[in-house]
Structure formats: C-alpha cells, structure tokens
Scaffold this motif. Sequence first.
Motif, mmCIF file in Angstrom:
data_model
loop_
_atom_site.group_PDB
_atom_site.id
_atom_site.type_symbol
_atom_site.label_atom_id
_atom_site.label_comp_id
_atom_site.label_asym_id
_atom_site.label_seq_id
_atom_site.Cartn_x
_atom_site.Cartn_y
_atom_site.Cartn_z
ATOM 1 N N GLN A 18 33.764 48.507 35.602
ATOM 2 C CA GLN A 18 34.672 47.451 35.175
ATOM 3 C C GLN A 18 36.118 47.953 35.141
ATOM 4 O O GLN A 18 37.049 47.207 35.449
ATOM 5 C CB GLN A 18 34.246 46.938 33.799
ATOM 6 N N GLN A 19 36.304 49.226 34.782
ATOM 7 C CA GLN A 19 37.653 49.800 34.857
ATOM 8 C C GLN A 19 38.154 49.830 36.300
ATOM 9 O O GLN A 19 39.321 49.536 36.571
ATOM 10 C CB GLN A 19 37.631 51.221 34.289
ATOM 11 N N VAL A 20 37.273 50.172 37.216
ATOM 12 C CA VAL A 20 37.642 50.194 38.633
ATOM 13 C C VAL A 20 38.087 48.803 39.082
ATOM 14 O O VAL A 20 39.116 48.636 39.754
ATOM 15 C CB VAL A 20 36.457 50.686 39.489
ATOM 16 N N LYS A 21 37.331 47.775 38.708
ATOM 17 C CA LYS A 21 37.690 46.408 39.088
ATOM 18 C C LYS A 21 39.037 46.009 38.502
ATOM 19 O O LYS A 21 39.864 45.383 39.188
ATOM 20 C CB LYS A 21 36.605 45.438 38.621
ATOM 21 N N LEU A 22 39.264 46.340 37.238
ATOM 22 C CA LEU A 22 40.520 45.964 36.593
ATOM 23 C C LEU A 22 41.715 46.639 37.271
ATOM 24 O O LEU A 22 42.740 45.991 37.546
ATOM 25 C CB LEU A 22 40.470 46.329 35.102
ATOM 26 N N VAL A 23 41.599 47.946 37.551
ATOM 27 C CA VAL A 23 42.692 48.663 38.212
ATOM 28 C C VAL A 23 42.963 48.082 39.596
ATOM 29 O O VAL A 23 44.123 47.853 39.975
ATOM 30 C CB VAL A 23 42.367 50.169 38.305
ATOM 31 N N LEU B 2 46.402 40.081 29.938
ATOM 32 C CA LEU B 2 45.377 40.089 30.989
ATOM 33 C C LEU B 2 44.690 38.730 31.082
ATOM 34 O O LEU B 2 44.486 38.054 30.064
ATOM 35 C CB LEU B 2 44.337 41.166 30.705
ATOM 36 N N PRO B 3 44.308 38.312 32.282
ATOM 37 C CA PRO B 3 43.579 37.051 32.430
ATOM 38 C C PRO B 3 42.150 37.186 31.916
ATOM 39 O O PRO B 3 41.716 38.246 31.479
ATOM 40 C CB PRO B 3 43.615 36.814 33.941
ATOM 41 N N GLU B 4 41.414 36.062 31.954
ATOM 42 C CA GLU B 4 40.024 36.074 31.524
ATOM 43 C C GLU B 4 39.209 37.057 32.356
ATOM 44 O O GLU B 4 39.531 37.337 33.518
ATOM 45 C CB GLU B 4 39.425 34.681 31.643
ATOM 46 N N ARG B 5 38.139 37.575 31.751
ATOM 47 C CA ARG B 5 37.338 38.602 32.426
ATOM 48 C C ARG B 5 36.805 38.132 33.775
ATOM 49 O O ARG B 5 36.762 38.892 34.742
ATOM 50 C CB ARG B 5 36.179 39.024 31.519
ATOM 51 N N GLN B 6 36.386 36.879 33.863
ATOM 52 C CA GLN B 6 35.795 36.400 35.114
ATOM 53 C C GLN B 6 36.798 36.377 36.260
ATOM 54 O O GLN B 6 36.423 36.315 37.439
ATOM 55 C CB GLN B 6 35.186 35.005 34.935
ATOM 56 N N THR B 7 38.101 36.462 35.930
ATOM 57 C CA THR B 7 39.124 36.476 36.983
ATOM 58 C C THR B 7 39.133 37.805 37.734
ATOM 59 O O THR B 7 39.268 37.838 38.965
ATOM 60 C CB THR B 7 40.513 36.207 36.371
ATOM 61 N N ASP C 246 36.761 40.535 36.975
ATOM 62 C CA ASP C 246 35.441 41.191 37.031
ATOM 63 C C ASP C 246 34.607 40.576 38.158
ATOM 64 O O ASP C 246 33.621 39.885 37.922
ATOM 65 C CB ASP C 246 34.736 41.065 35.683
ATOM 66 N N GLN C 247 35.033 40.840 39.404
ATOM 67 C CA GLN C 247 34.383 40.283 40.583
ATOM 68 C C GLN C 247 34.055 41.394 41.570
ATOM 69 O O GLN C 247 34.680 42.453 41.566
ATOM 70 C CB GLN C 247 35.292 39.246 41.264
ATOM 71 N N LEU C 248 33.092 41.115 42.434
ATOM 72 C CA LEU C 248 32.621 42.138 43.373
ATOM 73 C C LEU C 248 33.721 42.585 44.329
ATOM 74 O O LEU C 248 33.746 43.750 44.751
ATOM 75 C CB LEU C 248 31.427 41.604 44.179
ATOM 76 N N GLN C 249 34.633 41.676 44.680
ATOM 77 C CA GLN C 249 35.661 42.039 45.664
ATOM 78 C C GLN C 249 36.560 43.164 45.180
ATOM 79 O O GLN C 249 37.159 43.893 45.984
ATOM 80 C CB GLN C 249 36.508 40.812 45.992
ATOM 81 N N TYR C 250 36.654 43.348 43.848
ATOM 82 C CA TYR C 250 37.536 44.373 43.313
ATOM 83 C C TYR C 250 36.849 45.737 43.180
ATOM 84 O O TYR C 250 37.412 46.649 42.589
ATOM 85 C CB TYR C 250 38.106 43.921 41.970
#
Length: 483
Positions: free
Chosen positions: A369-374, A412-417, A419-423
């Motif tokens: 999840q940290q990877v996706k956020l970054v 930060l936006p909502e998690r679902q914004t 926290d997606q596979l593309q990130y």
Amino acid sequence: MTKVIVKALFPSLAACSLVCHPPYCCSPVLVCRYEYVHICVSVFMGIYAVHVDEAFSDSKDCILEPLSLPETPGGTTTLEGSPSVPCIFCEECFPVAEQDKLLKHMIIEHKIVIADVKLVADFQRYILYWRKRFTEQPITDFCSVIRINSTAPIEEQDNYFLLCDVLPEDRFLREELQKQRLKEILEQQQQERNDTNFCGVCMFCSMECFGNRSVLLNHMAREHAFNIGLPDNIVNCNEFLCTLQKKLDNLQCLYCEKTFRDKNTLKDHMRKKQHRRINPKNREYDRFYVINYLELGKSWEEVQLEDDRELLDHQEDDWSDWEEHPVSAVCLFCEKQAETIEALYSHMEDAHEFDLLKIKSELGLNFYQQVKLVNFIRREVHQCRCYGCHMKFKSRADLRTHMEETKHISLLPERQTWDQLQYYFPTYENDTLLCTLSDSESDLTAQEPNENIPVISEDTSRLHALKQSSILNQLLLQDCLKN
C-alpha cells in the motif's frame, strides 16, 4: 552408462568384439567392446551413428548416417579458386558447405572417421593437409585402427581408421588453423570498426543509418529495445543483419523462432512477449561473435563459465575496501535529493509538511500500500495535477506553490482513489524511495506512543500447566470448528 551408449550408437556391436591398433604401436591391443567404446565414445558422440545389420556375420554391408554435424563458429573458409573440398584418398569433390557428405563418403568408401570435426577451424585446409600427408606415409602411422567383429573369421572382419587430436601432429594442425582463423577474424573486426561507409536499414522502423555499423545497432537498442550485443564484439555484421532480416521476412520470431501468419501478428508477439532479442541457444549466431573464436572448441558459454569460476576462485573475504553508495532518493514534491532516507523524510516534513511515516502509521499501510501511495503521488505530481482538488497547472513549480498555500499536500484523497492495481507500477523506473519502504514495526516513527506500554512476561516455571491453560488452545479449537 557405457552399455547404454554402446547400444544407442552401435546396436549390433554387442555381439562382436573390437581390436584397436593405435598408431606407433607394434602389436594390436585387444579390448572388450564396452571398454573400447568407453574410450572412443566421445569421438563418435554427436558425429556419426553407426548402424550395423543384426545379421553382420552373414553380410558385411552397413549403413552409416550422419547425425547433426555442428557448424564450426564462423563456418568454413574457402580458398581462392577452390570452391570444393576433395576427398583425402580419391578425386571425389564436395562443396565446402556440404562437408557432411564428404565425411559420409570417407566413412563408407574409405572407412576413415575424423573425430571432433566441429573443433576444426578450417575444414578445407585440414583436409588438404592430410591428403598430402597420406601420400607420404601409410595411414596406420597416423590413425588408430578399429577392427570390428575381431572374433569372426578373417574374411568377415573389417577395419576402420580413426583420425583424432590424440596424434600430436593433428593437435598441432588444429591449433594452428584456429590461430590463423582468429587472426583473420580480428582483422575483419578491425576493418568493420573503422568503416565509415556503412549503410543499413532498421528492421523495425525502416530508418536508414549511415556512417558506422554502431549507428544502426545503437539505434535498434535504444529505440526498439533490440540488443544483440556491443558493436565491438560483433564480426561480419552485414551477414548477421541479413540473417536476422531474412528470418523476419519469413515471419519468424527471432527468439522463440515460431512462425506467424502475417507481419503485424509477429510484431505484436515480439513486443508483448519481449522477444525482441535473439535466441542464445541458436548456434547459427555463434560465428558472428568474436568470443567464439578465442579458444579452440569452446563456445561463449564455456568461456564465460571459466571466467566466473576464476573470479570465484580468487574471491577474498576482505571487505575493508567496500564503499557503500548513498541512497540519493528524491523528494515526492521537488527535486531535492538526500543521501539517507531519514534526511529525505525530514526534508519532506519540514519543507512540505508531509510526514510519510505518520501517514503510514495512521492508515496502517503495509509495504504494498505504501508503494501504491508513492507511485500515485509521483504520477499526480508528474502530470502537474493537485490530488487534493484535481486542478492542473502549467509547471510543477506552480503546482507546488498551490499545494503548499492551500495545504493540499497533506490532504490525501480517499483510499480507493490510490489503492489500485495500476499503482503497483512505478512512475519512475529508478525511484530509489520505493526500495527503502518497509512494513516493519521498528521504523523511525510514530511508534513512540506505544513504547511505554508495559510487557508482562509469563511464569515459565510450570510449562505443562501453561500449555493446558493457554489461550492458543481455544483459538486452535475455534479454527478447527470453522474449517
């Protein structure tokens, strides 16, 4: 193992015995059939399969068929005015490119076997040399004599002659041919290095490249991710490129070598499967790389393996000269680089009021999840878009000014914004910050409020009673009931 090889290569020799007459030996040496083949199996393996009729005692007819004869690296060399190679013993001639037919002819008609043909750098000169020598001395002075079916009557026995590098003269000849071949290859390579009149067309975009061959090779590596090696390691470059182009014209993939129905399907296949490279197991390409000419009978794989072993043998345990390179991670919002991750976290907190470790702790983010956020923040900043209000700006400087004034950096936006596979995929391939993320509880961080929580250890003096009263038993039972 030897018996298996014997039955595979010499199916009917199990019923006969062999006598070997080595050169310079005054009397024949009688050996059992398995012992002899164990000695000479490396000579025949990969060169010829000998099929003798099961009724050998009734007939001396035999069929000798060549198995795949490996081409020598660089192919054969044709002497000027001699497009064909003559037989060692008769006037029969064969084209240079059809040496397997000549070898079959010499086995059937003259009963002579040349061992390890693939190690002969120049097959034509090799044959011409021995053709002259055999007119000067008897063949038994050079070749071992293999007597087949030695226990049968004399009229049913047969002799074969083996010419191999066990003979010092043959070994010296092979080495000299290899040296001469290497000298010619290096001269050709130097000529291609200095050539400024090269003209070639890219195999993928039809772009014309002029000057030196490196222009075309570097273009295909840089623009199309098609890398066949450094230009200085390649020889006979024009022939190499023509060979590859011919395969593409035949709609054949260069890596898996499958054939496709049209050009577009082939292009999509090579792009999606990342097959824009040549097949390293295809020995057809060996002759275009200088490394395959360096040592007699050794391919590039064997040479590299020896180099790796030499490095391991000389490896020392002394790490005193080890120098650790700095991390040099880049800030999420500006171009600031820091040599340590702690310094980078401090910079983002002081300059941008963005505390990544605090966010990780509050949201309970694991490593992925940290990877996706970054990656999400990197992409938004790269596109000059504020992730707090979705406004776009002309430059990153304008974006950074806006986010700092409106305090949108920490919004930060909502998690679902995010926290997606593309990130999962990094925005920047060399993003060192991703390598420093961790989901361990021992980070520098916001774990401080928990440091004062007392930890009371159990009394371990009565282990049996503890095991019976442990809460783990109840949890295990509940888990079993659920399953």
